[in-house]
Design a protein around this motif. Structure first.
Motif, mmCIF file in Angstrom:
data_model
loop_
_atom_site.group_PDB
_atom_site.id
_atom_site.type_symbol
_atom_site.label_atom_id
_atom_site.label_comp_id
_atom_site.label_asym_id
_atom_site.label_seq_id
_atom_site.Cartn_x
_atom_site.Cartn_y
_atom_site.Cartn_z
ATOM 1 N N HIS A 365 0.814 -1.199 0.000
ATOM 2 C CA HIS A 365 0.000 0.000 0.000
ATOM 3 C C HIS A 365 0.852 1.256 0.000
ATOM 4 N N VAL A 366 0.236 2.344 -0.382
ATOM 5 C CA VAL A 366 0.913 3.625 -0.414
ATOM 6 C C VAL A 366 -0.106 4.687 -0.011
ATOM 7 N N ALA A 367 0.401 5.805 0.501
ATOM 8 C CA ALA A 367 -0.463 6.958 0.715
ATOM 9 C C ALA A 367 -1.489 6.768 1.819
ATOM 10 N N ASP A 368 -1.041 6.254 2.965
ATOM 11 C CA ASP A 368 -1.901 6.301 4.142
ATOM 12 C C ASP A 368 -1.129 6.889 5.310
ATOM 13 N N ALA A 369 -1.765 6.966 6.459
ATOM 14 C CA ALA A 369 -1.221 7.697 7.598
ATOM 15 C C ALA A 369 0.132 7.162 8.074
ATOM 16 N N ARG A 370 0.389 5.874 7.843
ATOM 17 C CA ARG A 370 1.616 5.244 8.344
ATOM 18 C C ARG A 370 2.707 5.257 7.278
ATOM 19 N N THR A 371 3.919 5.549 7.679
ATOM 20 C CA THR A 371 5.036 5.529 6.725
ATOM 21 C C THR A 371 5.279 4.109 6.248
ATOM 22 N N SER A 372 5.388 3.967 4.925
ATOM 23 C CA SER A 372 5.611 2.638 4.373
ATOM 24 C C SER A 372 6.557 2.715 3.196
ATOM 25 N N GLY A 404 4.354 9.037 5.993
ATOM 26 C CA GLY A 404 3.121 9.136 6.770
ATOM 27 C C GLY A 404 3.036 10.444 7.538
ATOM 28 N N ILE A 405 2.120 10.485 8.499
ATOM 29 C CA ILE A 405 1.913 11.726 9.247
ATOM 30 C C ILE A 405 2.441 11.624 10.680
ATOM 31 N N GLU A 406 3.392 10.682 10.902
ATOM 32 C CA GLU A 406 4.055 10.615 12.204
ATOM 33 C C GLU A 406 4.942 11.857 12.377
ATOM 34 N N ASN A 407 5.618 11.949 13.533
ATOM 35 C CA ASN A 407 6.586 13.035 13.702
ATOM 36 C C ASN A 407 7.756 12.783 12.750
ATOM 37 N N VAL A 408 8.087 13.793 11.989
ATOM 38 C CA VAL A 408 9.078 13.617 10.923
ATOM 39 C C VAL A 408 10.441 13.191 11.463
ATOM 40 N N ASP A 409 10.778 13.633 12.683
ATOM 41 C CA ASP A 409 12.088 13.272 13.246
ATOM 42 C C ASP A 409 12.190 11.772 13.494
ATOM 43 N N ASP A 410 11.071 11.154 13.886
ATOM 44 C CA ASP A 410 11.084 9.703 14.096
ATOM 45 C C ASP A 410 11.297 8.962 12.779
ATOM 46 N N ILE A 411 10.707 9.481 11.714
ATOM 47 C CA ILE A 411 10.874 8.822 10.402
ATOM 48 C C ILE A 411 12.325 8.958 9.938
ATOM 49 N N ILE A 412 12.872 10.158 10.112
ATOM 50 C CA ILE A 412 14.263 10.384 9.684
ATOM 51 C C ILE A 412 15.230 9.510 10.491
ATOM 52 N N GLU A 413 14.972 9.382 11.788
ATOM 53 C CA GLU A 413 15.852 8.529 12.612
ATOM 54 C C GLU A 413 15.791 7.076 12.149
ATOM 55 N N ASP A 414 14.604 6.632 11.733
ATOM 56 C CA ASP A 414 14.466 5.253 11.243
ATOM 57 C C ASP A 414 15.268 5.065 9.954
ATOM 58 N N ILE A 415 15.158 6.042 9.053
ATOM 59 C CA ILE A 415 15.901 5.957 7.783
ATOM 60 C C ILE A 415 17.401 5.943 8.072
ATOM 61 N N GLU A 416 17.803 6.796 9.027
ATOM 62 C CA GLU A 416 19.220 6.914 9.362
ATOM 63 C C GLU A 416 19.792 5.585 9.861
ATOM 64 N N GLN A 417 19.048 4.931 10.775
ATOM 65 C CA GLN A 417 19.584 3.675 11.316
ATOM 66 C C GLN A 417 19.593 2.580 10.245
ATOM 67 N N ALA A 418 18.622 2.614 9.336
ATOM 68 C CA ALA A 418 18.594 1.604 8.272
ATOM 69 C C ALA A 418 19.759 1.818 7.291
ATOM 70 N N LEU A 419 20.086 3.083 7.034
ATOM 71 C CA LEU A 419 21.184 3.382 6.097
ATOM 72 C C LEU A 419 22.530 2.915 6.684
#
Ligand SMILES: *Cc1c(COP(=O)(O)O)cnc(C)c1O
Length: 422
Positions: A365-372, A404-419
């Protein structure tokens, strides 16, 4: 009313003592006390409900809201976005006809148009949406009946020059059909740029919570079917519907009435009223959610753009993006929450990155409240060969991130640890 107000108020206005919230009419049928009354309904002589495949108050209220958001004369809900895309073409094309379509479209649409509709005798020519006018004109034939493209292509994120495409379609006396799923009417209203029909997969931002698959077809009422002379299905009597000539009897609503009275009657991809109820709740918060999706995506695109583990980033809100100028014109308030990018190291690195994410989930899925996150080459587009992938603007390393519409800092931190794992 402005669009935020329409999202809340349009489509349903209760009378004194009626429920404040749109009720779910979970009934297939309606009762009448005379044979004659029901007969008039079947003849389209009188408005009234009799069978949910043709009309249902919950579905109709939500369709009316979507029509209002797009600025159309009316809309019809379908049980999926796929059905909406199919119906929008099938309403005006039959065996022996042809249409022109952008090569940058959703994988499911590409397959529907290029493979399944060909089996029905309806031919398509895919064209690079950025082609010059001469190339686009050359795609039209004697039997061409429509032109089709996506406001923001899923997943290639190509922004369509709608105004230019509308002019070309109209020069060939055919309507322009726009899939406005990713932009939503909050960020772009294609009718204002000359498009004639809009389709949606409401499954995405409109529902917004990943609860219900659905679609919609919206009619602007602006295309002159009679003047075009190419659409006998709309301008001559329909023997399957009491000899009605849609353009004579329904004027600006001719396309929409045929769509409901003939195509939906016969093919039947109607949504459940319960799903439409959920869609309506999603629509109420659409402007708020789009604002957040877009601001989060902008920050993440900028973060990725400055990261040396990232090979490339596509987001039309980034100055320097190929579609930045078109986005400024058509999507001045924001585009969507979807970003595509490539991690250095190609396909293998893409897979390792995705498997390391903790907050962002791997879902189709794409384009819902949760980052995917999704890898089109292994998921949605796996039916396409390398040549078709390239034509659809999908490279093997492409990662589609739906912010998604979570706090953007949490999404960026997730991307950072995955990278860090790549
Ligand atoms: C998802 C999607 C579709 C298909 O819609 P479904 O609701 O999944 O059937 C069509 N067009 C676009 C742009 C989409 O993103």
């Amino acid at each position: 009313m402005r669009i935020e107000t329409k999202c809340i108020q349009s489509g349903y206005s209760p009378e004194n003592g009626e429920p404040r919230v749109l009720p779910i009419y979970q009934s297939t049928t309606w009762k009448y006390s005379s044979t004659e009354h029901m007969g008039r309904l079947f003849d389209l002589e009188e408005n009234g409900y009799f069978y949910t495949r043709l009309a249902n108050p919950t579905n109709d209220a939500v369709a009316a809201k979507i029509a209002d958001l797009e600025g159309g004369v009316g809309a019809m809900l379908t049980s999926s976005g796929q059905a909406a895309c199919f119906y929008s073409i099938f309403n005006i094309c039959e065996a022996g006809d042809h249409f022109v379509c952008s090569s940058s479209v959703y994988g499911g649409t590409f397959n529907l148009f290029g493979v399944t509709m060909k089996k029905l005798g309806i031919d398509v020519t895919f064209v690079d949406p950025d082609s010059d006018e001469e190339t686009l004109n050359a795609a039209f034939k004697e039997n061409t009946k429509a032109m089709f493209g996506e406001t923001i292509a899923n997943p290639a994120l190509v922004v369509l020059d709608i105004e230019r495409w509308a002019k070309i379609a109209h020069a060939h006396k055919v309507p322009l059909i726009i899939d406005n799923t990713f932009a939503t009417p909050v960020n772009c209203r294609p009718f204002e740029w000359g498009a004639d029909i809009v389709v949606h997969s409401t499954t995405k931002y409109m529902d917004g919570h990943a609860t219900s698959v659905g679609g919609a077809v919206v009619d602007s009422g602006n295309f002159d079917w009679v003047a075009s002379g190419r659409f006998p299905g709309l301008t001559t009597p329909d023997e399957s519907y009491h000899g009605i000539t849609y353009t004579e009897k329904f004027g600006k609503a001719a396309y929409l009435t045929k769509l409901t009275a003939q195509v939906m009657r016969d093919l039947g991809s109607i949504p459940s009223p319960h799903n439409s109820f959920l869609l309506n709740i999603g629509l109420e918060t659409l402007p708020l959610r789009m604002e957040r999706h877009c601001s989060n995506a902008q920050k993440i695109a900028e973060y990725l753009n400055g990261n040396d583990k990232i090979e490339w980033v596509k987001y039309c809100g980034l100055p320097g993006d190929k579609y930045y100028d078109l986005a400024q014109k058509y999507l001045p308030d924001g585009s969507c929450g979807v970003i595509s990018f490539g991690v250095k190291g190609g396909r293998a690195a893409a897979v390792r990155f995705m498997d390391s994410l903790k907050l962002a989930a791997i879902v189709t899925h794409v384009a819902d409240a949760r980052t995917s996150v999704l890898h089109p080459a292994s998921h949605t587009h796996r039916q396409l060969n390398d040549e078709e992938l390239a034509a659809a603007g999908v490279t093997p390393d492409l990662i589609r991130l739906s912010v998604g519409i979570e706090n953007v800092d949490d999404i960026i931190e997730d991307i950072e640890q995955a990278l860090e794992n790549v």
